[in-house]
Each structure stands twice: as C-alpha cells, then as structure tokens.
Design a protein around this motif. Structure first.
Motif, PDB file in Angstrom:
ATOM      1  N   UNK A  71     -19.539-101.905  27.864  1.00  0.00           N
ATOM      2  CA  UNK A  71     -18.395-101.881  27.075  1.00  0.00           C
ATOM      3  C   UNK A  71     -18.372-101.184  26.137  1.00  0.00           C
ATOM      4  N   UNK A  72     -19.535-100.774  25.495  1.00  0.00           N
ATOM      5  CA  UNK A  72     -19.363 -99.581  24.712  1.00  0.00           C
ATOM      6  C   UNK A  72     -19.867 -97.915  25.018  1.00  0.00           C
ATOM      7  N   UNK A  73     -19.646 -97.920  26.203  1.00  0.00           N
ATOM      8  CA  UNK A  73     -20.146 -97.161  27.639  1.00  0.00           C
ATOM      9  C   UNK A  73     -19.067 -96.459  28.289  1.00  0.00           C
ATOM     10  N   UNK A  74     -17.652 -97.448  27.911  1.00  0.00           N
ATOM     11  CA  UNK A  74     -16.689 -97.208  28.960  1.00  0.00           C
ATOM     12  C   UNK A  74     -16.223 -95.210  28.250  1.00  0.00           C
ATOM     13  N   UNK A  75     -15.858 -94.740  28.714  1.00  0.00           N
ATOM     14  CA  UNK A  75     -15.657 -93.636  28.465  1.00  0.00           C
ATOM     15  C   UNK A  75     -14.001 -93.701  28.562  1.00  0.00           C
ATOM     16  N   UNK A  76     -13.444 -93.924  30.206  1.00  0.00           N
ATOM     17  CA  UNK A  76     -11.648 -94.235  30.105  1.00  0.00           C
ATOM     18  C   UNK A  76     -11.253 -95.239  30.549  1.00  0.00           C
ATOM     19  N   UNK A  77      -9.949 -95.840  30.673  1.00  0.00           N
ATOM     20  CA  UNK A  77      -9.641 -96.849  31.309  1.00  0.00           C
ATOM     21  C   UNK A  77      -7.872 -96.570  31.652  1.00  0.00           C
ATOM     22  N   UNK A  78      -7.198 -97.497  32.678  1.00  0.00           N
ATOM     23  CA  UNK A  78      -5.844 -97.004  32.821  1.00  0.00           C
ATOM     24  C   UNK A  78      -5.702 -98.689  33.316  1.00  0.00           C
ATOM     25  N   UNK A 106     -13.033 -96.098  23.856  1.00  0.00           N
ATOM     26  CA  UNK A 106     -12.483 -94.784  25.015  1.00  0.00           C
ATOM     27  C   UNK A 106     -10.746 -95.079  25.129  1.00  0.00           C
ATOM     28  N   UNK A 107     -11.243 -93.647  25.538  1.00  0.00           N
ATOM     29  CA  UNK A 107     -10.099 -92.932  26.061  1.00  0.00           C
ATOM     30  C   UNK A 107      -9.179 -94.289  27.201  1.00  0.00           C
ATOM     31  N   UNK A 108      -7.506 -93.915  27.037  1.00  0.00           N
ATOM     32  CA  UNK A 108      -6.962 -95.005  27.715  1.00  0.00           C
ATOM     33  C   UNK A 108      -5.692 -95.056  28.255  1.00  0.00           C
ATOM     34  N   UNK A 109      -4.884 -95.262  29.139  1.00  0.00           N
ATOM     35  CA  UNK A 109      -3.669 -95.476  29.159  1.00  0.00           C
ATOM     36  C   UNK A 109      -3.192 -96.373  29.135  1.00  0.00           C
ATOM     37  N   UNK A 110      -2.103 -96.809  28.555  1.00  0.00           N
ATOM     38  CA  UNK A 110      -1.502 -98.220  29.321  1.00  0.00           C
ATOM     39  C   UNK A 110       0.063 -98.653  30.021  1.00  0.00           C
ATOM     40  N   UNK A 111      -0.206 -98.602  31.303  1.00  0.00           N
ATOM     41  CA  UNK A 111       1.545 -98.920  32.185  1.00  0.00           C
ATOM     42  C   UNK A 111       1.788-100.198  32.992  1.00  0.00           C
ATOM     43  N   UNK A 112       3.461 -99.704  32.480  1.00  0.00           N
ATOM     44  CA  UNK A 112       4.042-101.245  33.521  1.00  0.00           C
ATOM     45  C   UNK A 112       4.189-100.270  34.313  1.00  0.00           C
ATOM     46  N   UNK A 113       4.140-101.644  35.460  1.00  0.00           N
ATOM     47  CA  UNK A 113       4.110-100.999  37.018  1.00  0.00           C
ATOM     48  C   UNK A 113       5.147-101.675  37.653  1.00  0.00           C
ATOM     49  N   UNK A 114       5.523-102.179  38.657  1.00  0.00           N
ATOM     50  CA  UNK A 114       6.391-103.076  39.578  1.00  0.00           C
ATOM     51  C   UNK A 114       5.869-103.939  40.355  1.00  0.00           C
TER      52      UNK A 114
END
Length: 139
Positions: A71-78, A106-114
């Motif tokens: 987990x400490x080396x995760x650079x990005x998540x969606x 880490x960098x991340x994007x949180x998205x609401x999806x259908x």
C-alpha cells in the motif's frame, strides 16, 4: 518487458490479469480493478458499500503483494462507487483513508458511477504502484 500476474489466492478473472508489471528503469505495477469478491468468486457485502470497500482493499493488498509491492508504494488509484450520493462516496473514502493507502499519500480519483461489472458490485479500485527496490535495476 511486461509481466501479467494472476493471483492464485484470488478469484480467477475471466478475461484479464490481476496486475501487469512494466519495467522501464523503475518498475510499475498496473493493477486491474480490485473487486469485492472472495476467493470463490462470491460477492462480499451485498448492498453494503462499506463492507465491499473493505473487501476491495483486502483484495488490493493481495494483488500488491503478488507483484512485490504494498500500500505504501501505490502511486495512483481510481475508486469507483455505484452511487450518486456524496455521503455514500464519503463512507467508502473513509475505508480508503483507514487503509495504508493514505501513507504517502497516493493520488486518487473518487467517482460515483451507474454500475460496475459484477451483479451487486458497489465498489471497485484500480491502482498503479511502484515495485520497491526496483529503481535503476534492469533485467
């Protein structure tokens, strides 16, 4: 070089690998979406986005270990959540924050999806991670 990894301790995916590792000086792992399925392919936490997020995080940890990262080396998540309600997205994000993914951060994007790929699935997380100790190493 590209190495595809299917994690033996996770449900075997139908048409994709759990992770791909690309070596270009520093090795990166590009992980397929972690889903709320147990090792038998059963949905964990039907109707409960928080419980599903917990399973997704656990499965993501398995994927990361399988490719030599964490987990400490995760650079990005969606982070995908089936909901249009920001409060539900926030509940899922609290699970992400409570995990070691918040180290770094880490960098991340949180998205609401259908909808997502499995019947009843409410949460999925994709990730890109560095494989520690790989900087400057060549195969």
């Amino acid at each position: 070089m590209l190495k595809r990894v299917t994690v033996p301790s996770l449900f075997t995916p139908p048409t994709y690998s759990h992770a791909s590792v690309v070596e270009t000086g520093t090795r990166l792992a590009l992980l397929a979406g972690s889903v709320p399925l147990d090792a038998d392919g059963e949905l964990v936490g039907p109707g409960d986005p928080v419980r599903q997020a917990e399973q997704v995080i656990a499965n993501l940890g398995e994927q990361l270990r399988a490719v030599g990262s964490d987990f400490e080396h995760v650079a990005y998540t969606d982070v995908y959540v089936v909901s249009a309600d920001p409060a539900v997205l926030s509940e899922v994000w609290k699970v992400v924050e409570a995990s070691r993914l918040s180290v770094g951060p880490h960098a991340s994007t949180l998205l609401g999806v259908a909808c997502l790929g499995y019947r009843g699935q409410l949460v999925e997380i994709t990730a890109t991670a560095v494989i520690p100790g790989s900087e400057g190493e060549h195969a």
